[in-house]
Design a protein around this motif. Sequence first.
Motif, PDB file in Angstrom:
ATOM      1  N   ASP A 158      89.640 -21.595   9.616  1.00  0.00           N
ATOM      2  CA  ASP A 158      89.115 -20.460   9.317  1.00  0.00           C
ATOM      3  C   ASP A 158      88.227 -20.268   8.069  1.00  0.00           C
ATOM      4  OD1 ASP A 158      91.156 -20.427   7.670  1.00  0.00           O
ATOM      5  OD2 ASP A 158      91.885 -18.245   8.537  1.00  0.00           O
ATOM      6  N   TRP A 159      87.888 -21.420   7.446  1.00  0.00           N
ATOM      7  CA  TRP A 159      86.855 -21.402   6.303  1.00  0.00           C
ATOM      8  C   TRP A 159      85.602 -21.481   6.639  1.00  0.00           C
ATOM      9  CZ3 TRP A 159      87.238 -25.974   2.212  1.00  0.00           C
ATOM     10  CH2 TRP A 159      86.565 -25.720   1.189  1.00  0.00           C
ATOM     11  N   SER A 160      84.844 -20.524   6.453  1.00  0.00           N
ATOM     12  CA  SER A 160      83.581 -20.231   6.866  1.00  0.00           C
ATOM     13  C   SER A 160      82.661 -19.234   5.865  1.00  0.00           C
ATOM     14  CB  SER A 160      83.303 -19.687   8.343  1.00  0.00           C
ATOM     15  OG  SER A 160      83.838 -18.416   8.277  1.00  0.00           O
ATOM     16  N   TYR A 161      81.378 -19.534   6.091  1.00  0.00           N
ATOM     17  CA  TYR A 161      80.558 -18.597   5.316  1.00  0.00           C
ATOM     18  C   TYR A 161      79.651 -18.135   6.342  1.00  0.00           C
ATOM     19  CZ  TYR A 161      81.254 -20.378   0.638  1.00  0.00           C
ATOM     20  OH  TYR A 161      81.768 -20.863  -0.548  1.00  0.00           O
ATOM     21  N   ASP A 162      79.433 -16.790   6.413  1.00  0.00           N
ATOM     22  CA  ASP A 162      78.569 -16.039   7.423  1.00  0.00           C
ATOM     23  C   ASP A 162      77.308 -15.521   6.688  1.00  0.00           C
ATOM     24  OD1 ASP A 162      80.644 -16.325   9.235  1.00  0.00           O
ATOM     25  OD2 ASP A 162      81.522 -14.251   8.679  1.00  0.00           O
ATOM     26  N   PHE A 163      76.280 -15.732   7.449  1.00  0.00           N
ATOM     27  CA  PHE A 163      74.805 -15.439   7.042  1.00  0.00           C
ATOM     28  C   PHE A 163      74.305 -14.188   8.016  1.00  0.00           C
ATOM     29  CE2 PHE A 163      75.546 -19.129   4.699  1.00  0.00           C
ATOM     30  CZ  PHE A 163      75.103 -19.189   3.529  1.00  0.00           C
ATOM     31  N   SER A 164      73.160 -13.563   7.591  1.00  0.00           N
ATOM     32  CA  SER A 164      72.415 -12.822   8.375  1.00  0.00           C
ATOM     33  C   SER A 164      70.915 -12.858   7.893  1.00  0.00           C
ATOM     34  CB  SER A 164      72.738 -11.235   8.180  1.00  0.00           C
ATOM     35  OG  SER A 164      72.330 -10.943   6.886  1.00  0.00           O
ATOM     36  N   LEU A 165      70.169 -13.183   8.983  1.00  0.00           N
ATOM     37  CA  LEU A 165      68.709 -13.482   8.909  1.00  0.00           C
ATOM     38  C   LEU A 165      67.974 -11.923   9.683  1.00  0.00           C
ATOM     39  CD1 LEU A 165      66.180 -15.476   8.201  1.00  0.00           C
ATOM     40  CD2 LEU A 165      66.756 -16.496  10.250  1.00  0.00           C
ATOM     41  N   THR A 166      67.217 -11.620   9.004  1.00  0.00           N
ATOM     42  CA  THR A 166      66.452 -10.443   9.448  1.00  0.00           C
ATOM     43  C   THR A 166      64.782 -10.820   9.297  1.00  0.00           C
ATOM     44  OG1 THR A 166      68.090  -8.861   8.573  1.00  0.00           O
ATOM     45  CG2 THR A 166      66.040  -7.989   9.054  1.00  0.00           C
ATOM     46  N   VAL A 167      64.119 -10.616  10.451  1.00  0.00           N
ATOM     47  CA  VAL A 167      62.570 -11.010  10.388  1.00  0.00           C
ATOM     48  C   VAL A 167      62.092  -9.818  11.099  1.00  0.00           C
ATOM     49  CG1 VAL A 167      61.153 -12.805  11.170  1.00  0.00           C
ATOM     50  CG2 VAL A 167      63.424 -13.486  10.574  1.00  0.00           C
ATOM     51  N   ASP A 168      60.828  -9.572  10.501  1.00  0.00           N
ATOM     52  CA  ASP A 168      60.128  -8.251  10.977  1.00  0.00           C
ATOM     53  C   ASP A 168      58.626  -8.903  11.897  1.00  0.00           C
ATOM     54  OD1 ASP A 168      58.221  -8.744   8.943  1.00  0.00           O
ATOM     55  OD2 ASP A 168      58.512  -7.001   7.856  1.00  0.00           O
ATOM     56  N   LYS A 169      58.029  -8.008  12.218  1.00  0.00           N
ATOM     57  CA  LYS A 169      56.882  -8.417  12.934  1.00  0.00           C
ATOM     58  C   LYS A 169      55.768  -9.121  12.298  1.00  0.00           C
ATOM     59  CE  LYS A 169      54.464  -4.085  11.966  1.00  0.00           C
ATOM     60  NZ  LYS A 169      53.887  -2.651  12.524  1.00  0.00           N
ATOM     61  N   GLU A 170      55.795  -8.808  10.800  1.00  0.00           N
ATOM     62  CA  GLU A 170      54.620  -9.578   9.902  1.00  0.00           C
ATOM     63  C   GLU A 170      55.537 -10.953   9.447  1.00  0.00           C
ATOM     64  OE1 GLU A 170      51.645  -8.406   9.590  1.00  0.00           O
ATOM     65  OE2 GLU A 170      52.446  -6.934  10.887  1.00  0.00           O
ATOM     66  N   GLY A 171      56.655 -11.287   9.656  1.00  0.00           N
ATOM     67  CA  GLY A 171      57.123 -12.505   9.450  1.00  0.00           C
ATOM     68  C   GLY A 171      58.130 -12.348   8.191  1.00  0.00           C
ATOM     69  N   LYS A 172      58.029 -11.182   7.475  1.00  0.00           N
ATOM     70  CA  LYS A 172      59.056 -11.084   6.537  1.00  0.00           C
ATOM     71  C   LYS A 172      60.341 -11.249   6.861  1.00  0.00           C
ATOM     72  CE  LYS A 172      55.514  -7.941   4.093  1.00  0.00           C
ATOM     73  NZ  LYS A 172      55.289  -6.549   3.882  1.00  0.00           N
ATOM     74  N   ASN A 173      61.084 -11.767   5.720  1.00  0.00           N
ATOM     75  CA  ASN A 173      62.532 -12.064   6.314  1.00  0.00           C
ATOM     76  C   ASN A 173      63.483 -11.886   5.049  1.00  0.00           C
ATOM     77  OD1 ASN A 173      62.963 -15.046   4.953  1.00  0.00           O
ATOM     78  ND2 ASN A 173      61.070 -15.179   5.875  1.00  0.00           N
ATOM     79  N   LYS A 174      64.691 -11.948   5.334  1.00  0.00           N
ATOM     80  CA  LYS A 174      65.998 -11.797   4.298  1.00  0.00           C
ATOM     81  C   LYS A 174      66.991 -12.540   4.995  1.00  0.00           C
ATOM     82  CE  LYS A 174      65.009  -6.977   3.119  1.00  0.00           C
ATOM     83  NZ  LYS A 174      65.442  -5.455   2.909  1.00  0.00           N
ATOM     84  N   LEU A 175      67.430 -13.533   4.116  1.00  0.00           N
ATOM     85  CA  LEU A 175      68.556 -14.361   4.302  1.00  0.00           C
ATOM     86  C   LEU A 175      69.601 -14.097   3.485  1.00  0.00           C
ATOM     87  CD1 LEU A 175      69.718 -16.918   6.018  1.00  0.00           C
ATOM     88  CD2 LEU A 175      68.600 -18.182   4.137  1.00  0.00           C
ATOM     89  N   LEU A 176      70.653 -13.397   3.972  1.00  0.00           N
ATOM     90  CA  LEU A 176      71.644 -12.924   2.983  1.00  0.00           C
ATOM     91  C   LEU A 176      72.928 -13.524   3.547  1.00  0.00           C
ATOM     92  CD1 LEU A 176      71.118  -9.203   3.408  1.00  0.00           C
ATOM     93  CD2 LEU A 176      70.352 -10.746   1.343  1.00  0.00           C
ATOM     94  N   LEU A 177      73.865 -13.924   2.520  1.00  0.00           N
ATOM     95  CA  LEU A 177      75.448 -14.362   2.606  1.00  0.00           C
ATOM     96  C   LEU A 177      76.289 -13.233   2.796  1.00  0.00           C
ATOM     97  CD1 LEU A 177      77.600 -16.254   2.635  1.00  0.00           C
ATOM     98  CD2 LEU A 177      77.585 -16.051   0.101  1.00  0.00           C
ATOM     99  N   GLU A 178      76.682 -12.843   4.031  1.00  0.00           N
ATOM    100  CA  GLU A 178      77.189 -11.767   4.463  1.00  0.00           C
ATOM    101  C   GLU A 178      79.053 -11.861   4.033  1.00  0.00           C
ATOM    102  OE1 GLU A 178      76.255  -8.979   5.729  1.00  0.00           O
ATOM    103  OE2 GLU A 178      74.056  -9.753   5.430  1.00  0.00           O
ATOM    104  N   GLN A 179      79.597 -13.085   4.379  1.00  0.00           N
ATOM    105  CA  GLN A 179      81.150 -12.941   4.156  1.00  0.00           C
ATOM    106  C   GLN A 179      81.239 -14.297   3.855  1.00  0.00           C
ATOM    107  OE1 GLN A 179      83.111 -11.281   7.466  1.00  0.00           O
ATOM    108  NE2 GLN A 179      84.989 -11.374   6.520  1.00  0.00           N
ATOM    109  N   ILE A 180      82.394 -14.409   3.156  1.00  0.00           N
ATOM    110  CA  ILE A 180      83.035 -15.828   3.016  1.00  0.00           C
ATOM    111  C   ILE A 180      84.684 -15.610   3.220  1.00  0.00           C
ATOM    112  CG2 ILE A 180      83.730 -17.585   1.263  1.00  0.00           C
ATOM    113  CD1 ILE A 180      81.564 -16.428  -0.689  1.00  0.00           C
ATOM    114  N   GLU A 181      84.812 -16.547   4.553  1.00  0.00           N
ATOM    115  CA  GLU A 181      86.235 -16.226   5.023  1.00  0.00           C
ATOM    116  C   GLU A 181      87.100 -17.466   4.447  1.00  0.00           C
ATOM    117  OE1 GLU A 181      86.319 -15.613   9.061  1.00  0.00           O
ATOM    118  OE2 GLU A 181      84.786 -14.056   9.018  1.00  0.00           O
TER     119      GLU A 181
END
Length: 181
Positions: A158-181
């Motif tokens: 159960d050792w993992s890193y969870d990430f989120s990736l958000t992308v808008d209509k212009e291609g701007k993005n955010k890559l975030l580390l959400e959680q470490i288990e």
Amino acid sequence: MKFRNLIPFILITFCISCTNNKTKGKQETGLHLKRDTITRFDPEKYKEETKDTILDTDNNFRVVIRKTTRMDRYITQIITIDSTHIQKLNYRDNSINVKVQVGNVVKFDTTLVKEKLQAIGDDDFLNKSILYNIRINSYNKAKKTVSMSFKVLVPETDWSYDFSLTVDKEGKNKLLLEQIE
């Protein structure tokens, strides 16, 4: 005369029996050091999965996700079955290509591999983990923004890193580390 022939015979028999006992002892101990190793790869063959999803038909907002097996990258887990059997499980790593299209124009195109995720910063974890999977969480039609999540994990734990990736209509993005288990 019979007695003279008997003494050399006894000496030769004694020497031969001593020599045989020593070699038997060496052979028996050699058997305990030998181990059977079973090696498996997961997946065994190259795999490629493509998910092409139209999230908004009015604006033709589309996300194409392609997950491919990296045949040259894998991690190994060793399981001792008993004193003479070992199993090596080799889990192949993945790469995930994410494309966001609005109309016929590609606004965002990147390939995710675990080595490029700077937020992890844990070499021990990177040596034991694989990039697992990505999924689309939500789509905000008003903002024309898609939110996705993916995991980098150590298989069978159960050792993992969870990430989120958000992308808008212009291609701007955010890559975030959400959680470490």
